[in-house]
Design a protein around this motif. Structure first.
Motif, PDB file in Angstrom:
ATOM      1  N   GLY A 130       1.637  10.666   7.921  1.00 52.11           N
ATOM      2  CA  GLY A 130       2.935  10.032   8.126  1.00 52.11           C
ATOM      3  C   GLY A 130       4.017  11.073   8.328  1.00 52.11           C
ATOM      4  O   GLY A 130       4.208  11.963   7.497  1.00 52.11           O
ATOM      5  N   VAL A 131       4.716  11.005   9.435  1.00 53.25           N
ATOM      6  CA  VAL A 131       5.848  11.917   9.713  1.00 53.25           C
ATOM      7  C   VAL A 131       7.128  11.093   9.684  1.00 53.25           C
ATOM      8  O   VAL A 131       7.332  10.229  10.516  1.00 53.25           O
ATOM      9  N   HIS A 132       8.004  11.363   8.695  1.00 53.59           N
ATOM     10  CA  HIS A 132       7.752  12.198   7.531  1.00 53.59           C
ATOM     11  C   HIS A 132       7.333  11.349   6.332  1.00 53.59           C
ATOM     12  O   HIS A 132       7.055  11.890   5.270  1.00 53.59           O
ATOM     13  N   GLN A 133       7.275  10.024   6.523  1.00 55.27           N
ATOM     14  CA  GLN A 133       6.824   9.127   5.472  1.00 55.27           C
ATOM     15  C   GLN A 133       6.018   7.994   6.121  1.00 55.27           C
ATOM     16  O   GLN A 133       6.298   7.596   7.256  1.00 55.27           O
ATOM     17  N   THR A 134       5.071   7.458   5.375  1.00 55.75           N
ATOM     18  CA  THR A 134       4.350   6.275   5.870  1.00 55.75           C
ATOM     19  C   THR A 134       5.311   5.105   6.051  1.00 55.75           C
ATOM     20  O   THR A 134       5.071   4.218   6.868  1.00 55.75           O
ATOM     21  N   CYS A 154      13.291   7.003   6.023  1.00 59.97           N
ATOM     22  CA  CYS A 154      12.724   5.698   6.391  1.00 59.97           C
ATOM     23  C   CYS A 154      12.741   4.710   5.231  1.00 59.97           C
ATOM     24  O   CYS A 154      12.926   3.509   5.450  1.00 59.97           O
ATOM     25  N   THR A 155      12.544   5.180   4.016  1.00 60.17           N
ATOM     26  CA  THR A 155      12.620   4.269   2.871  1.00 60.17           C
ATOM     27  C   THR A 155      14.022   3.685   2.767  1.00 60.17           C
ATOM     28  O   THR A 155      14.208   2.484   2.551  1.00 60.17           O
ATOM     29  N   ARG A 156      15.025   4.543   2.940  1.00 56.14           N
ATOM     30  CA  ARG A 156      16.416   4.067   2.881  1.00 56.14           C
ATOM     31  C   ARG A 156      16.700   3.085   4.001  1.00 56.14           C
ATOM     32  O   ARG A 156      17.390   2.080   3.804  1.00 56.14           O
ATOM     33  N   ARG A 157      16.187   3.356   5.176  1.00 62.41           N
ATOM     34  CA  ARG A 157      16.418   2.442   6.302  1.00 62.41           C
ATOM     35  C   ARG A 157      15.823   1.066   6.004  1.00 62.41           C
ATOM     36  O   ARG A 157      16.452   0.035   6.262  1.00 62.41           O
ATOM     37  N   LEU A 158      14.603   1.034   5.450  1.00 64.08           N
ATOM     38  CA  LEU A 158      13.995  -0.250   5.114  1.00 64.08           C
ATOM     39  C   LEU A 158      14.769  -0.928   3.985  1.00 64.08           C
ATOM     40  O   LEU A 158      14.924  -2.152   3.973  1.00 64.08           O
ATOM     41  N   GLY A 159      15.251  -0.109   3.059  1.00 64.43           N
ATOM     42  CA  GLY A 159      16.002  -0.667   1.935  1.00 64.43           C
ATOM     43  C   GLY A 159      17.336  -1.257   2.331  1.00 64.43           C
ATOM     44  O   GLY A 159      17.917  -2.063   1.583  1.00 64.43           O
ATOM     45  N   SER A 160      17.838  -0.882   3.499  1.00 66.83           N
ATOM     46  CA  SER A 160      19.127  -1.417   3.959  1.00 66.83           C
ATOM     47  C   SER A 160      18.953  -2.413   5.105  1.00 66.83           C
ATOM     48  O   SER A 160      19.954  -2.797   5.729  1.00 66.83           O
ATOM     49  N   SER A 208       4.188   8.852  14.603  1.00 70.81           N
ATOM     50  CA  SER A 208       2.970   9.301  13.916  1.00 70.81           C
ATOM     51  C   SER A 208       1.967   8.173  13.728  1.00 70.81           C
ATOM     52  O   SER A 208       0.757   8.423  13.684  1.00 70.81           O
ATOM     53  N   LEU A 209       2.421   6.921  13.632  1.00 72.41           N
ATOM     54  CA  LEU A 209       1.462   5.812  13.624  1.00 72.41           C
ATOM     55  C   LEU A 209       0.734   5.755  14.957  1.00 72.41           C
ATOM     56  O   LEU A 209      -0.472   5.476  15.012  1.00 72.41           O
ATOM     57  N   SER A 210       1.446   6.035  16.026  1.00 72.09           N
ATOM     58  CA  SER A 210       0.819   6.054  17.341  1.00 72.09           C
ATOM     59  C   SER A 210      -0.308   7.077  17.393  1.00 72.09           C
ATOM     60  O   SER A 210      -1.387   6.822  17.961  1.00 72.09           O
ATOM     61  N   LEU A 211      -0.106   8.237  16.770  1.00 69.33           N
ATOM     62  CA  LEU A 211      -1.158   9.257  16.746  1.00 69.33           C
ATOM     63  C   LEU A 211      -2.373   8.781  15.960  1.00 69.33           C
ATOM     64  O   LEU A 211      -3.522   9.034  16.339  1.00 69.33           O
ATOM     65  N   PHE A 212      -2.119   8.090  14.851  1.00 64.28           N
ATOM     66  CA  PHE A 212      -3.232   7.546  14.058  1.00 64.28           C
ATOM     67  C   PHE A 212      -4.009   6.509  14.871  1.00 64.28           C
ATOM     68  O   PHE A 212      -5.251   6.511  14.886  1.00 64.28           O
ATOM     69  N   LEU A 213      -3.292   5.638  15.571  1.00 67.03           N
ATOM     70  CA  LEU A 213      -3.959   4.623  16.395  1.00 67.03           C
ATOM     71  C   LEU A 213      -4.718   5.275  17.552  1.00 67.03           C
ATOM     72  O   LEU A 213      -5.814   4.830  17.914  1.00 67.03           O
TER      73      LEU A 213
END
Length: 226
Positions: A130-134, A154-160, A208-213
């Motif tokens: 995960g770049v930089h977080q899952t 990203c955690t803050r973005r989801l939290g808001s 980074s999810l794209s790279l995993f897929l």
């Protein structure tokens, strides 16, 4: 034998990756996913990148491969420069690209696995970096603007995110925040990826999810029928 064993930083990462696997293999049999580390009932303090490294360093994966065809190793790059991990986000020409950073972290993990074990098991390891977080992988499910491709805070973005907070509140699940994570919130927020069409359309927006897929695509894994 299970199809996939998960070795992750925390149980919330289990939820996200499990939903992604469900969506990726939606057209066939549901994948058997086993949580190798941390155990499903682990508390938050039972996770972290150091325990993932210990798992590899102590060769616990050898026993894991007796029960799992593939092992998915998850780690986030937000810790890459910490002492003991020691992967710089900077290259000679400036910040590493997402792909360069993912490759550098994978090489670091391979060193911990060791050359002999990599020769024996290398084709059965799959890395989920995960770049930089899952948490960044979840953004495209809740944002249709440039926030969907962000890799920081990203955690803050989801939290808001008003829509996500409203949905979590209705279910009495905890909002996203850095101090305390709720497995149920992560499962709910990433559940959209259980549909392959959404995973391909939205999930591949996350760098980074794209790279995993892409790695799953490259493996061309087919799950045997029971």
């Amino acid at each position: 034998m299970f199809d996939f064993g998960l070795i992750t930083e925390g149980i919330t990462d289990h939820a996200v990756i499990s939903n992604i696997l469900l969506g990726y293999f939606q057209s066939g049999r549901e994948p058997d996913v086993h949580f190798e580390h941390p155990p499903p009932l682990a508390e938050r303090h039972d996770g972290g990148w150091t325990l993932v490294m210990d798992h590899l360093r102590q060769k616990k994966f050898r026993q894991n491969f007796q029960f799992n065809k593939y092992l998915i190793i998850q780690i986030d790059t937000d810790i890459s420069e910490e002492i003991g991990f020691d992967v710089s986000k900077q290259g000679e020409d400036g910040p590493l690209s997402t792909e360069q950073l993912v490759l550098a972290v994978i090489e670091r993990l391979k060193r911990e696995i060791g050359e002999e074990d990599w020769d024996n098991y290398g084709d059965r390891f799959i890395f989920a970096i995960g770049v930089h977080q899952t948490e960044c992988w979840i953004l495209p499910l809740w944002f249709n603007n440039n926030q969907s491709v962000q890799i920081a805070n990203c955690t803050r973005r989801l939290g808001s995110c008003p829509n996500l907070c409203s949905e979590l509140t209705q279910r009495n699940f905890r909002w996203f925040n850095d101090s305390r994570k709720d497995h149920r919130s992560y499962d709910f927020a990433s559940r959209g990826y259980r549909k392959r069409s959404i995973l391909d359309k939205q999930g591949r927006k996350s760098p980074s999810l794209s790279l995993f897929l892409n790695e799953l695509d490259r493996r061309n894994i087919s799950l045997p029928e029971d």
